[in-house]
Design a protein around this motif. Structure first.
Motif, PDB file in Angstrom:
ATOM      1  N   ALA A  20       0.845  -1.186   0.000  1.00  0.00           N
ATOM      2  CA  ALA A  20       0.000   0.000   0.000  1.00  0.00           C
ATOM      3  C   ALA A  20       0.880   1.235   0.000  1.00  0.00           C
ATOM      4  O   ALA A  20       2.009   1.210   0.504  1.00  0.00           O
ATOM      5  CB  ALA A  20      -0.934   0.008   1.206  1.00  0.00           C
ATOM      6  N   SER A  21       0.333   2.345  -0.546  1.00  0.00           N
ATOM      7  CA  SER A  21       1.152   3.543  -0.668  1.00  0.00           C
ATOM      8  C   SER A  21       0.307   4.760  -0.996  1.00  0.00           C
ATOM      9  O   SER A  21      -0.810   4.640  -1.525  1.00  0.00           O
ATOM     10  CB  SER A  21       2.178   3.355  -1.788  1.00  0.00           C
ATOM     11  OG  SER A  21       3.027   4.469  -1.919  1.00  0.00           O
ATOM     12  N   LYS A  22       0.842   5.933  -0.688  1.00  0.00           N
ATOM     13  CA  LYS A  22       0.319   7.192  -1.232  1.00  0.00           C
ATOM     14  C   LYS A  22       1.039   7.417  -2.556  1.00  0.00           C
ATOM     15  O   LYS A  22       1.972   8.211  -2.692  1.00  0.00           O
ATOM     16  CB  LYS A  22       0.599   8.343  -0.261  1.00  0.00           C
ATOM     17  CG  LYS A  22       0.082   9.696  -0.770  1.00  0.00           C
ATOM     18  CD  LYS A  22      -1.428   9.702  -0.847  1.00  0.00           C
ATOM     19  CE  LYS A  22      -1.953  11.112  -1.136  1.00  0.00           C
ATOM     20  NZ  LYS A  22      -1.624  11.566  -2.504  1.00  0.00           N
ATOM     21  N   PHE A  23       0.615   6.623  -3.539  1.00  0.00           N
ATOM     22  CA  PHE A  23       1.283   6.572  -4.847  1.00  0.00           C
ATOM     23  C   PHE A  23       0.280   5.964  -5.811  1.00  0.00           C
ATOM     24  O   PHE A  23      -0.390   4.975  -5.476  1.00  0.00           O
ATOM     25  CB  PHE A  23       2.533   5.698  -4.747  1.00  0.00           C
ATOM     26  CG  PHE A  23       3.408   5.662  -5.984  1.00  0.00           C
ATOM     27  CD1 PHE A  23       4.383   6.631  -6.180  1.00  0.00           C
ATOM     28  CD2 PHE A  23       3.269   4.654  -6.920  1.00  0.00           C
ATOM     29  CE1 PHE A  23       5.207   6.589  -7.304  1.00  0.00           C
ATOM     30  CE2 PHE A  23       4.084   4.600  -8.039  1.00  0.00           C
ATOM     31  CZ  PHE A  23       5.051   5.579  -8.233  1.00  0.00           C
ATOM     32  N   LEU A  24       0.128   6.516  -6.987  1.00  0.00           N
ATOM     33  CA  LEU A  24      -0.827   6.006  -7.949  1.00  0.00           C
ATOM     34  C   LEU A  24      -0.439   4.616  -8.439  1.00  0.00           C
ATOM     35  O   LEU A  24       0.693   4.398  -8.882  1.00  0.00           O
ATOM     36  CB  LEU A  24      -0.919   6.956  -9.151  1.00  0.00           C
ATOM     37  CG  LEU A  24      -1.890   6.536 -10.255  1.00  0.00           C
ATOM     38  CD1 LEU A  24      -3.331   6.595  -9.757  1.00  0.00           C
ATOM     39  CD2 LEU A  24      -1.714   7.423 -11.488  1.00  0.00           C
TER      40      LEU A  24
END
Length: 277
Positions: A20-24
């Motif tokens: 999971a990430s704050k990344f598209l």
């Protein structure tokens, strides 16, 4: 900018990654897995070549720790990389370059490697490991997600949430038994991607999970009559044809019905309600 877990199933036959990430669309960059070989996650300033290179090393029987050592030794950008690897046996391995954005780090053990960067703190990794170790009996996709959800609940990526993915490989476990990709699910842009990927795993289990022989119900007597009546109410006279339309063909068994299929049929063709007085 990412937290992930790379894991091997308790029976040693499945390999996978949850991330999971704050990344598209993080699932397009981080995970790699191959049946009978292992799995890998590349992140931070990810070197996507690690995926093919790491799997190639694992195919030769190279241990996870040596795969990690080989990848980073050959990479001039190693100080800003992060990678986790697990192979067919033994401990996983994780690496965090000294220039990765804080908080960054990882932990590894028998059959797993957990790593993250730009996290809210060390607790993200600690809680992921705790959740992984607490659930050895879960199917690998569910176990990986449990760890991911624990990391998310502990704070996850300190910049926020955007995407998540789960990838699992197992020999002949894909659709129709003709692929080794058992689970390949992605949430590319969502305010709560870890929760959403968990819901997608539930749908995957419904549509593509294999029937449990212990729970199958013989299609005979009153149950067979009920199934015929409900199919007729939907305009069908063949269970297999209806199940194919509903994408439940992977759960069909000759002479019996999977409880999941029966529940889906009952929901699609509910009992008639008496008219209101």
């Amino acid at each position: 900018m990412t937290f992930s877990i790379v894991g091997r199933s308790a029976d040693g036959q499945s390999f996978g990654v949850a991330v999971a990430s704050k990344f598209l669309a993080v699932g397009a960059a981080v995970p790699a897995a191959e049946a009978d070989v292992g799995a890998l996650a590349t992140q931070a300033f990810a070197n996507l070549a690690y995926r093919s290179q790491g799997l190639a090393l694992l195919r030769t029987g190279t241990a996870a720790a040596d795969v990690v050592a080989g990848l980073v030794a050959a990479d001039p950008g190693r100080d800003s990389r992060q990678v986790g690897v697990v192979g067919p046996a033994g401990d996983g391995a994780t690496y965090t370059g000294g220039e990765c954005f804080a908080w960054a780090g990882g932990v590894a053990g028998d059959g797993y490697a957990i790593q993250g960067n730009i996290l809210t703190g060390h607790a993200v990794i600690t809680e992921m490991e705790r959740a992984w170790l607490a659930a050895p009996g879960l199917p690998l996709a569910r176990r990986l997600h449990a760890a991911l959800a624990a990391g998310d609940a502990a704070g996850g990526d300190r910049r926020g949430r955007q995407s998540a993915a789960v990838l699992v490989a197992r020999r002949a476990a894909g659709y129709g038994g003709l692929s080794d990709v058992e689970v390949d699910l992605r949430v590319d842009d969502d305010p709560d991607p870890v929760t959403r990927i968990g819901a997608l795993i539930g749908l995957w289990e419904l549509y593509f999970g294999k029937p449990d022989p212990a729970t199958l119900l013989p299609l005979e007597g009153s149950l067979a009559a009920e199934v015929r009546d409900r199919l007729a109410a939907l305009g069908h006279d063949d269970l297999a044809a209806w199940a194919g339309i509903e994408n439940l063909e992977e759960r069909l068994v000759d002479g019996a019905i999977d409880p999941h299929v029966l529940a889906h049929l009952r929901a699609a063709a509910p009992d008639e309600q008496p008219p209101a007085a």
